[in-house]
Design a protein around this motif. Structure first.
Motif, PDB file in Angstrom:
ATOM      1  N   THR A  21       0.831  -1.199   0.000  1.00  0.00           N
ATOM      2  CA  THR A  21       0.000   0.000   0.000  1.00  0.00           C
ATOM      3  C   THR A  21       0.866   1.251   0.000  1.00  0.00           C
ATOM      4  O   THR A  21       1.811   1.357   0.791  1.00  0.00           O
ATOM      5  CB  THR A  21      -0.918   0.033   1.237  1.00  0.00           C
ATOM      6  OG1 THR A  21      -1.727  -1.148   1.241  1.00  0.00           O
ATOM      7  CG2 THR A  21      -1.814   1.266   1.218  1.00  0.00           C
ATOM      8  N   PHE A  34       0.246   4.982   0.721  1.00  0.00           N
ATOM      9  CA  PHE A  34      -0.765   5.908   1.223  1.00  0.00           C
ATOM     10  C   PHE A  34      -0.692   7.282   0.562  1.00  0.00           C
ATOM     11  O   PHE A  34      -1.658   8.043   0.616  1.00  0.00           O
ATOM     12  CB  PHE A  34      -0.647   6.034   2.748  1.00  0.00           C
ATOM     13  CG  PHE A  34      -1.036   4.781   3.480  1.00  0.00           C
ATOM     14  CD1 PHE A  34      -2.364   4.458   3.665  1.00  0.00           C
ATOM     15  CD2 PHE A  34      -0.059   3.907   3.959  1.00  0.00           C
ATOM     16  CE1 PHE A  34      -2.728   3.297   4.332  1.00  0.00           C
ATOM     17  CE2 PHE A  34      -0.408   2.749   4.619  1.00  0.00           C
ATOM     18  CZ  PHE A  34      -1.757   2.438   4.810  1.00  0.00           C
ATOM     19  N   THR A  67      -3.310   6.653  -1.993  1.00  0.00           N
ATOM     20  CA  THR A  67      -4.658   6.261  -1.572  1.00  0.00           C
ATOM     21  C   THR A  67      -5.329   7.292  -0.657  1.00  0.00           C
ATOM     22  O   THR A  67      -6.554   7.288  -0.537  1.00  0.00           O
ATOM     23  CB  THR A  67      -4.622   4.905  -0.849  1.00  0.00           C
ATOM     24  OG1 THR A  67      -3.813   5.012   0.333  1.00  0.00           O
ATOM     25  CG2 THR A  67      -4.043   3.832  -1.753  1.00  0.00           C
ATOM     26  N   LEU A  69      -4.902  10.630  11.608  1.00  0.00           N
ATOM     27  CA  LEU A  69      -3.839   9.750  11.132  1.00  0.00           C
ATOM     28  C   LEU A  69      -2.841   9.487  12.257  1.00  0.00           C
ATOM     29  O   LEU A  69      -2.657  10.314  13.159  1.00  0.00           O
ATOM     30  CB  LEU A  69      -3.114  10.372   9.936  1.00  0.00           C
ATOM     31  CG  LEU A  69      -3.953  10.598   8.676  1.00  0.00           C
ATOM     32  CD1 LEU A  69      -3.170  11.412   7.651  1.00  0.00           C
ATOM     33  CD2 LEU A  69      -4.401   9.271   8.075  1.00  0.00           C
ATOM     34  N   LYS A  83       7.734  -1.167   9.365  1.00  0.00           N
ATOM     35  CA  LYS A  83       7.275  -1.660   8.064  1.00  0.00           C
ATOM     36  C   LYS A  83       7.587  -3.150   7.916  1.00  0.00           C
ATOM     37  O   LYS A  83       6.721  -3.943   7.509  1.00  0.00           O
ATOM     38  CB  LYS A  83       7.943  -0.868   6.942  1.00  0.00           C
ATOM     39  CG  LYS A  83       7.819  -1.523   5.554  1.00  0.00           C
ATOM     40  CD  LYS A  83       8.883  -0.988   4.614  1.00  0.00           C
ATOM     41  CE  LYS A  83       9.097  -1.866   3.410  1.00  0.00           C
ATOM     42  NZ  LYS A  83       7.929  -2.022   2.541  1.00  0.00           N
ATOM     43  N   SER A 122       5.410  -5.231  10.180  1.00  0.00           N
ATOM     44  CA  SER A 122       4.059  -5.336   9.642  1.00  0.00           C
ATOM     45  C   SER A 122       3.990  -6.406   8.551  1.00  0.00           C
ATOM     46  O   SER A 122       3.045  -7.203   8.491  1.00  0.00           O
ATOM     47  CB  SER A 122       3.613  -3.980   9.081  1.00  0.00           C
ATOM     48  OG  SER A 122       2.342  -4.064   8.476  1.00  0.00           O
ATOM     49  N   ARG A 129       1.101  -7.524   5.934  1.00  0.00           N
ATOM     50  CA  ARG A 129       0.587  -6.249   5.407  1.00  0.00           C
ATOM     51  C   ARG A 129       1.783  -5.347   5.119  1.00  0.00           C
ATOM     52  O   ARG A 129       2.460  -4.888   6.042  1.00  0.00           O
ATOM     53  CB  ARG A 129      -0.387  -5.574   6.385  1.00  0.00           C
ATOM     54  CG  ARG A 129      -1.566  -6.444   6.761  1.00  0.00           C
ATOM     55  CD  ARG A 129      -2.564  -5.730   7.654  1.00  0.00           C
ATOM     56  NE  ARG A 129      -3.407  -4.813   6.883  1.00  0.00           N
ATOM     57  CZ  ARG A 129      -4.491  -4.209   7.372  1.00  0.00           C
ATOM     58  NH1 ARG A 129      -4.858  -4.415   8.631  1.00  0.00           N
ATOM     59  NH2 ARG A 129      -5.204  -3.403   6.619  1.00  0.00           N
ATOM     60  N   TYR A 156       3.609  -1.957   3.186  1.00  0.00           N
ATOM     61  CA  TYR A 156       3.297  -0.587   2.776  1.00  0.00           C
ATOM     62  C   TYR A 156       4.579   0.181   2.500  1.00  0.00           C
ATOM     63  O   TYR A 156       5.666  -0.193   2.948  1.00  0.00           O
ATOM     64  CB  TYR A 156       2.468   0.136   3.845  1.00  0.00           C
ATOM     65  CG  TYR A 156       3.142   0.267   5.201  1.00  0.00           C
ATOM     66  CD1 TYR A 156       3.903   1.392   5.517  1.00  0.00           C
ATOM     67  CD2 TYR A 156       3.015  -0.736   6.158  1.00  0.00           C
ATOM     68  CE1 TYR A 156       4.516   1.516   6.756  1.00  0.00           C
ATOM     69  CE2 TYR A 156       3.616  -0.616   7.401  1.00  0.00           C
ATOM     70  CZ  TYR A 156       4.369   0.501   7.694  1.00  0.00           C
ATOM     71  OH  TYR A 156       4.978   0.633   8.924  1.00  0.00           O
ATOM     72  N   VAL A 208       2.249   6.331   9.983  1.00  0.00           N
ATOM     73  CA  VAL A 208       2.226   4.869   9.948  1.00  0.00           C
ATOM     74  C   VAL A 208       0.772   4.412   9.937  1.00  0.00           C
ATOM     75  O   VAL A 208      -0.121   5.109  10.440  1.00  0.00           O
ATOM     76  CB  VAL A 208       2.984   4.244  11.143  1.00  0.00           C
ATOM     77  CG1 VAL A 208       4.468   4.562  11.065  1.00  0.00           C
ATOM     78  CG2 VAL A 208       2.402   4.717  12.480  1.00  0.00           C
ATOM     79  N   PRO A 209       0.488   3.245   9.368  1.00  0.00           N
ATOM     80  CA  PRO A 209      -0.904   2.778   9.274  1.00  0.00           C
ATOM     81  C   PRO A 209      -1.556   2.589  10.631  1.00  0.00           C
ATOM     82  O   PRO A 209      -0.875   2.357  11.647  1.00  0.00           O
ATOM     83  CB  PRO A 209      -0.769   1.430   8.542  1.00  0.00           C
ATOM     84  CG  PRO A 209       0.563   1.467   7.873  1.00  0.00           C
ATOM     85  CD  PRO A 209       1.438   2.319   8.732  1.00  0.00           C
ATOM     86  N   ASP A 210      -2.899   2.645  10.627  1.00  0.00           N
ATOM     87  CA  ASP A 210      -3.615   2.506  11.893  1.00  0.00           C
ATOM     88  C   ASP A 210      -3.564   1.091  12.443  1.00  0.00           C
ATOM     89  O   ASP A 210      -3.923   0.854  13.603  1.00  0.00           O
ATOM     90  CB  ASP A 210      -5.065   2.990  11.756  1.00  0.00           C
ATOM     91  CG  ASP A 210      -5.839   2.249  10.673  1.00  0.00           C
ATOM     92  OD1 ASP A 210      -5.319   1.257  10.118  1.00  0.00           O
ATOM     93  OD2 ASP A 210      -6.981   2.666  10.373  1.00  0.00           O
ATOM     94  N   TRP A 211      -3.106   0.119  11.623  1.00  0.00           N
ATOM     95  CA  TRP A 211      -2.993  -1.240  12.157  1.00  0.00           C
ATOM     96  C   TRP A 211      -1.701  -1.444  12.948  1.00  0.00           C
ATOM     97  O   TRP A 211      -1.487  -2.492  13.550  1.00  0.00           O
ATOM     98  CB  TRP A 211      -3.113  -2.267  11.034  1.00  0.00           C
ATOM     99  CG  TRP A 211      -2.033  -2.259   9.991  1.00  0.00           C
ATOM    100  CD1 TRP A 211      -0.732  -2.689  10.128  1.00  0.00           C
ATOM    101  CD2 TRP A 211      -2.141  -1.819   8.634  1.00  0.00           C
ATOM    102  NE1 TRP A 211      -0.036  -2.543   8.943  1.00  0.00           N
ATOM    103  CE2 TRP A 211      -0.879  -2.022   8.010  1.00  0.00           C
ATOM    104  CE3 TRP A 211      -3.187  -1.292   7.873  1.00  0.00           C
ATOM    105  CZ2 TRP A 211      -0.632  -1.702   6.676  1.00  0.00           C
ATOM    106  CZ3 TRP A 211      -2.942  -0.976   6.554  1.00  0.00           C
ATOM    107  CH2 TRP A 211      -1.694  -1.167   5.961  1.00  0.00           C
TER     108      TRP A 211
END
Length: 205
Positions: free
Chosen positions: A3, A5, A8, A27, A59, A62, A68, A70, A104-107
């Motif tokens: 991904t 971001f 997106t 975010l 990263k 993850s 996942r 990104y 960084v992603p919310d996950w």
């Protein structure tokens, strides 16, 4: 699938010849605070030397633990001063305070962040590592534009944003000046640097 971001999330898009009013979602960021001129401050350099290794280790964690992947996001920073005119007039950067950030992603959870920081060996542990935190920033309504050129040439477009566009839109500034550095200054000539300039605002009642 990896991904990106920047592609997106709509808030990473900005016009280069005008201003855009957008709603920025909440975010999550790696963040570290400091003060002083980023061009001469060892504090700023030390902050970046801690942020990037954590961002890349997260990263990889993850990808390995959650499957996942990104793209590591660009450096961002919040800037503020007692006199906000220092951003558009004398540009005295020694008076500026800052928060350097990487989204960084919310996950990415607090547990993942703590475990990643704990993995740093003593010999490669960044000096400012313990000052990094994981936090959510909710800016809401913002005005932003894309500046192409040197960081030191931002004053004119910021003056237009602060003194012309925002008042004409019936708004006022509320939060900290936010910059998103889409270019790597080590590889891109100053006149070609691409930087999103963002200012949180609110409607004047």
């Amino acid at each position: 699938m990896k991904t990106d971001f920047k592609k997106t999330l709509d808030c990473y898009q900005a016009p280069s010849n005008g201003f855009r009013i957008i709603e920025v979602p909440a975010l999550q960021y790696l963040a570290i605070d400091g003060r002083g001129d980023p061009n001469t401050s060892t504090e700023y350099a030390d902050a970046l030397a801690a942020l990037y290794p954590v961002a890349y280790k997260l990263k990889f964690a993850s990808k390995q633990e959650l499957d996942r992947d990104y793209v590591v996001m660009p450096l961002e920073a919040l800037w503020w001063a007692e006199d906000m005119a220092s951003f558009t007039a004398n540009r005295d950067k020694s008076t500026w305070s800052w928060t350097a950030m990487i989204m960084v992603p919310d996950w990415i959870t607090a547990g993942m962040f703590d475990a990643t920081v704990a993995r740093f060996a003593t010999k490669d542990r960044p000096a400012k590592l313990d000052l990094i935190r994981l936090e959510v920033l909710d800016e809401g309504n913002c005005v932003q534009t894309l500046h192409i050129g040197s960081y030191d040439d931002e004053s004119q477009i910021l003056a237009r944003m602060h003194d012309e566009f925002i008042p004409a839109a019936g708004m006022r500034m509320t939060g900290k000046h936010h910059e998103i550095y889409l270019s790597d200054p080590r590889r891109v000539a100053p006149q070609k640097l691409r930087t999103i300039l963002r200012q949180p605002v609110e409607k004047i009642a």
